[in-house]
Design a protein around this motif. Structure first.
Motif, PDB file in Angstrom:
ATOM      1  N   CYS A  38      13.968 -69.265 -31.794  1.00  0.00           N
ATOM      2  CA  CYS A  38      13.505 -68.054 -31.120  1.00  0.00           C
ATOM      3  C   CYS A  38      14.732 -67.280 -30.632  1.00  0.00           C
ATOM      4  N   ILE A  39      14.885 -66.075 -31.136  1.00  0.00           N
ATOM      5  CA  ILE A  39      16.000 -65.216 -30.737  1.00  0.00           C
ATOM      6  C   ILE A  39      15.553 -64.280 -29.620  1.00  0.00           C
ATOM      7  N   GLU A  40      14.321 -63.779 -29.750  1.00  0.00           N
ATOM      8  CA  GLU A  40      13.795 -62.848 -28.755  1.00  0.00           C
ATOM      9  C   GLU A  40      12.277 -62.946 -28.734  1.00  0.00           C
ATOM     10  N   PHE A  41      11.697 -62.875 -27.529  1.00  0.00           N
ATOM     11  CA  PHE A  41      10.246 -62.927 -27.370  1.00  0.00           C
ATOM     12  C   PHE A  41       9.912 -62.138 -26.111  1.00  0.00           C
ATOM     13  N   ASN A  42       9.388 -60.924 -26.295  1.00  0.00           N
ATOM     14  CA  ASN A  42       9.143 -60.028 -25.167  1.00  0.00           C
ATOM     15  C   ASN A  42       7.732 -59.473 -25.208  1.00  0.00           C
ATOM     16  N   LEU A  43       7.166 -59.294 -24.017  1.00  0.00           N
ATOM     17  CA  LEU A  43       5.834 -58.727 -23.856  1.00  0.00           C
ATOM     18  C   LEU A  43       5.962 -57.344 -23.237  1.00  0.00           C
ATOM     19  N   TYR A  44       5.253 -56.385 -23.819  1.00  0.00           N
ATOM     20  CA  TYR A  44       5.274 -55.008 -23.330  1.00  0.00           C
ATOM     21  C   TYR A  44       3.847 -54.535 -23.081  1.00  0.00           C
ATOM     22  N   SER A  59      14.702 -66.846 -36.104  1.00  0.00           N
ATOM     23  CA  SER A  59      15.813 -67.098 -37.024  1.00  0.00           C
ATOM     24  C   SER A  59      15.337 -67.335 -38.458  1.00  0.00           C
ATOM     25  N   ASP A  60      14.096 -67.818 -38.613  1.00  0.00           N
ATOM     26  CA  ASP A  60      13.565 -68.081 -39.953  1.00  0.00           C
ATOM     27  C   ASP A  60      12.061 -68.327 -39.878  1.00  0.00           C
ATOM     28  N   GLU A  61      11.443 -68.399 -41.032  1.00  0.00           N
ATOM     29  CA  GLU A  61       9.998 -68.591 -41.145  1.00  0.00           C
ATOM     30  C   GLU A  61       9.556 -69.933 -40.563  1.00  0.00           C
ATOM     31  N   LEU A  62      10.351 -70.972 -40.768  1.00  0.00           N
ATOM     32  CA  LEU A  62      10.001 -72.286 -40.245  1.00  0.00           C
ATOM     33  C   LEU A  62       9.898 -72.265 -38.719  1.00  0.00           C
ATOM     34  N   SER A  63      10.830 -71.613 -38.067  1.00  0.00           N
ATOM     35  CA  SER A  63      10.792 -71.519 -36.602  1.00  0.00           C
ATOM     36  C   SER A  63       9.538 -70.791 -36.129  1.00  0.00           C
ATOM     37  N   LEU A  64       9.198 -69.716 -36.804  1.00  0.00           N
ATOM     38  CA  LEU A  64       7.975 -68.985 -36.462  1.00  0.00           C
ATOM     39  C   LEU A  64       6.753 -69.874 -36.672  1.00  0.00           C
ATOM     40  N   ASN A  65       6.682 -70.555 -37.800  1.00  0.00           N
ATOM     41  CA  ASN A  65       5.542 -71.444 -38.063  1.00  0.00           C
ATOM     42  C   ASN A  65       5.452 -72.559 -37.033  1.00  0.00           C
ATOM     43  N   GLU A  85     -10.778 -57.281 -27.630  1.00  0.00           N
ATOM     44  CA  GLU A  85     -11.896 -56.549 -28.216  1.00  0.00           C
ATOM     45  C   GLU A  85     -11.848 -56.527 -29.734  1.00  0.00           C
ATOM     46  N   LYS A  86     -10.670 -56.778 -30.293  1.00  0.00           N
ATOM     47  CA  LYS A  86     -10.560 -56.882 -31.747  1.00  0.00           C
ATOM     48  C   LYS A  86      -9.344 -57.726 -32.096  1.00  0.00           C
ATOM     49  N   GLN A  87      -9.220 -58.054 -33.360  1.00  0.00           N
ATOM     50  CA  GLN A  87      -8.153 -58.909 -33.843  1.00  0.00           C
ATOM     51  C   GLN A  87      -6.785 -58.277 -33.594  1.00  0.00           C
ATOM     52  N   THR A  88      -5.817 -59.115 -33.314  1.00  0.00           N
ATOM     53  CA  THR A  88      -4.441 -58.670 -33.102  1.00  0.00           C
ATOM     54  C   THR A  88      -3.852 -58.158 -34.408  1.00  0.00           C
ATOM     55  N   ASP A  89      -3.176 -57.018 -34.329  1.00  0.00           N
ATOM     56  CA  ASP A  89      -2.468 -56.463 -35.478  1.00  0.00           C
ATOM     57  C   ASP A  89      -1.051 -57.020 -35.478  1.00  0.00           C
ATOM     58  N   VAL A  90      -0.660 -57.646 -36.575  1.00  0.00           N
ATOM     59  CA  VAL A  90       0.659 -58.260 -36.665  1.00  0.00           C
ATOM     60  C   VAL A  90       1.419 -57.674 -37.843  1.00  0.00           C
ATOM     61  N   ILE A  91       2.639 -57.238 -37.562  1.00  0.00           N
ATOM     62  CA  ILE A  91       3.527 -56.748 -38.611  1.00  0.00           C
ATOM     63  C   ILE A  91       4.722 -57.696 -38.644  1.00  0.00           C
ATOM     64  N   LYS A  92       4.972 -58.288 -39.800  1.00  0.00           N
ATOM     65  CA  LYS A  92       6.111 -59.199 -39.979  1.00  0.00           C
ATOM     66  C   LYS A  92       7.111 -58.493 -40.878  1.00  0.00           C
ATOM     67  N   MET A  93       8.355 -58.381 -40.400  1.00  0.00           N
ATOM     68  CA  MET A  93       9.362 -57.619 -41.138  1.00  0.00           C
ATOM     69  C   MET A  93      10.674 -58.372 -41.238  1.00  0.00           C
ATOM     70  N   GLU A  94      11.457 -57.957 -42.216  1.00  0.00           N
ATOM     71  CA  GLU A  94      12.844 -58.380 -42.364  1.00  0.00           C
ATOM     72  C   GLU A  94      13.702 -57.122 -42.307  1.00  0.00           C
ATOM     73  N   LYS A  95      14.862 -57.250 -41.712  1.00  0.00           N
ATOM     74  CA  LYS A  95      15.778 -56.129 -41.641  1.00  0.00           C
ATOM     75  C   LYS A  95      16.425 -55.920 -43.018  1.00  0.00           C
ATOM     76  N   ILE A  96      16.464 -54.691 -43.462  1.00  0.00           N
ATOM     77  CA  ILE A  96      17.069 -54.370 -44.764  1.00  0.00           C
ATOM     78  C   ILE A  96      18.573 -54.181 -44.618  1.00  0.00           C
TER      79      ILE A  96
END
Length: 97
Positions: A38-44, A59-65, A85-96
């Protein structure tokens, strides 16, 4: 090759459950930040709408899993589901670049 993952999650709490949903998520922040990978985990909180946002960097997919196997994460997922009230919207990205 290890690839850093960036997660943007939009949570949609029920109006009457907004504070409860926020408290549930706040409970896992410190433990999550201590997780390997975990590099960063913030709630807004959106100041104009009834939404919460998680910004995560892993840092990688394994850590997230692995994050989704810890008891506090599983408990939070179970505890929060009736406050959304509805399902969480999740966007998973990699930096280009």
């Amino acid at each position: 090759m290890k690839t850093t993952l960036f997660i943007f999650a939009t949570l949609h709490p029920k109006k009457e459950s907004f504070d409860k949903a926020k408290e549930i998520l706040k409970l896992i922040i410190d433990d999550t930040r201590k997780e390997s990978g975990c590099i960063e985990f913030n709630l807004y909180e959106d100041l104009e709408s009834n939404k919460l946002y998680l910004y995560e960097q892993w840092s990688d997919e394994l850590s997230l899993n692995n994050h989704f196997t810890y008891h506090y994460t599983l408990k939070a997922l179970e505890d929060i589901k009736n406050h959304l009230e509805k399902q969480t919207d999740v966007i998973k990205m990699e930096k280009i670049k």
